[in-house]
Enzyme design. Structure first.
Site, mmCIF file in Angstrom:
data_model
loop_
_atom_site.group_PDB
_atom_site.id
_atom_site.type_symbol
_atom_site.label_atom_id
_atom_site.label_comp_id
_atom_site.label_asym_id
_atom_site.label_seq_id
_atom_site.Cartn_x
_atom_site.Cartn_y
_atom_site.Cartn_z
ATOM 1 N N GLU A 116 37.991 34.133 28.992
ATOM 2 C CA GLU A 116 38.339 32.939 28.229
ATOM 3 C C GLU A 116 39.042 33.377 26.946
ATOM 4 O O GLU A 116 38.482 34.153 26.162
ATOM 5 C CB GLU A 116 37.086 32.129 27.899
ATOM 6 C CG GLU A 116 37.285 30.989 26.906
ATOM 7 C CD GLU A 116 38.362 30.004 27.349
ATOM 8 O OE1 GLU A 116 39.284 29.750 26.544
ATOM 9 O OE2 GLU A 116 38.292 29.501 28.479
ATOM 10 N N ASP A 143 43.002 37.154 26.896
ATOM 11 C CA ASP A 143 43.990 36.523 27.759
ATOM 12 C C ASP A 143 43.796 37.031 29.186
ATOM 13 O O ASP A 143 43.601 38.235 29.410
ATOM 14 C CB ASP A 143 45.393 36.854 27.265
ATOM 15 C CG ASP A 143 46.474 36.318 28.178
ATOM 16 O OD1 ASP A 143 46.830 35.138 28.029
ATOM 17 O OD2 ASP A 143 46.924 37.073 29.068
ATOM 18 N N ASP A 164 41.495 29.203 36.689
ATOM 19 C CA ASP A 164 41.137 27.856 36.234
ATOM 20 C C ASP A 164 41.445 27.709 34.748
ATOM 21 O O ASP A 164 40.634 27.189 33.978
ATOM 22 C CB ASP A 164 39.643 27.594 36.518
ATOM 23 C CG ASP A 164 39.249 26.148 36.267
ATOM 24 O OD1 ASP A 164 40.143 25.278 36.270
ATOM 25 O OD2 ASP A 164 38.047 25.895 36.050
#
Length: 303
Positions: A116, A143, A164
């Site tokens: 995340e 990243d 996602d």
């Protein structure tokens, strides 16, 4: 079937309640976005940027925290039909940590790495959504593409990669290109699969589809008629592989159904909705592939 209909009706009632009833229990401005956590009766939701249902990133029912609320999280579970026992799982994009928590329950011996980019989102997931971490479940504030590049240098591999990191407001364009997908493919184990939560009702659809085919060959997809989500499922070595084909049998489907029905997932229905693009390509053969030099994803994501 009745339990799914009842659950859906309950969810619709909760999510269509007026915003006046929603209580903001946390808000902050991170380096990347505005973050809101709202309680609306039994429903708790993580939202980005605006107080709009279009930017909901993660929701759970406080009375049934294991029940999957969003349709796309249920669609993602169709991927397990192709790899029923993933030992190492990589999730790019955390949200409230719902997917990680569910997979940790399903596969307690498996290793799960969550990536995340926004540290504030990780903290909110821990504080408000019961996001679980352990020596097997790790989180990296990084990243996704950088993480994958570094993992390749360390010669790591994953049995299931889940992309996602997209939302209704912004698409990380560097996570949609041919070069990125080639890197992700190289990170898969021999029987590994990759699933992407993405879109089906925009100009981006054809370009993204062409890009996935250019890297992985024919793929499966599952769509939801109620919204614009689709799940793309690809395999490192394609779907002509006997092991892959043999997994799509009634015994595996029934076994998964018994396990996943607890989470509100109807696997037999998802199996029936799956489409193999080998015989169902619905984009022009000359569609331009997305590359690091050509990736106007946010401009193309217009209905």
């Amino acid at each position: 079937m009745l339990k799914y209909i009842t659950s859906l009706l309950l969810l619709c009632l909760l999510m269509t309640s007026t915003l006046v009833k929603a209580e903001v229990i946390h808000k902050e401005r991170s380096l990347y976005r505005n973050i809101l956590v709202e309680d609306n009766s039994d429903l708790r939701c993580l939202k980005f940027n605006t107080r709009s249902t279009q930017t909901q990133q993660s929701c759970f029912l406080k009375s049934q925290p294991d029940h999957l609320v969003f349709n796309y999280t249920k669609l993602l579970m169709a991927s397990l039909l192709f790899n029923t026992q993933p030992k190492r799982i990589l999730i790019v994009g955390l949200g409230g940590g719902t997917m990680s928590n569910t997979l940790a329950q399903l596969y307690p011996q498996s290793e799960i790495n969550n990536i995340e980019i926004d540290p504030a989102v990780i903290k909110v997931a821990r504080d408000y959504f019961g996001f679980l971490e352990s020596n097997k479940i790790k989180t990296y504030a990084q990243d996704g593409r950088i993480f994958i590049k570094r993992a390749l240098l360390k010669k790591e591999s994953y049995d299931w990669i889940i992309l996602d990191a997209f939302n209704g407001d912004y698409i990380p364009e560097h996570l949609m290109t041919k070069e990125f997908l080639q890197e992700a493919k190289a990170l898969l184990s021999d029987n590994g699969i990759l699933s992407a939560n993405t879109f089906s009702l925009s100009k981006l659809y054809a370009h993204e589809s062409a890009t996935y085919k250019a890297v992985f060959g024919d793929f499966y997809q599952v769509t939801n008629n109620a919204n614009s989500n689709r799940i793309i499922v690809v395999s490192k070595n394609g779907f002509s592989n006997n092991r892959i084909n043999n997994s799509l049998n009634k015994q595996n489907i029934d076994k998964l159904d018994k396990t996943l029905s607890y989470y509100g997932v109807d696997i037999p229905l998802l199996y029936r909705k799956m489409i193999n693009t080998k015989n169902n390509q619905d984009w022009p053969n000359d569609t331009r592939v997305l590359t690091d030099q050509f990736s106007p994803a946010n401009l193309l994501n217009v209905k």
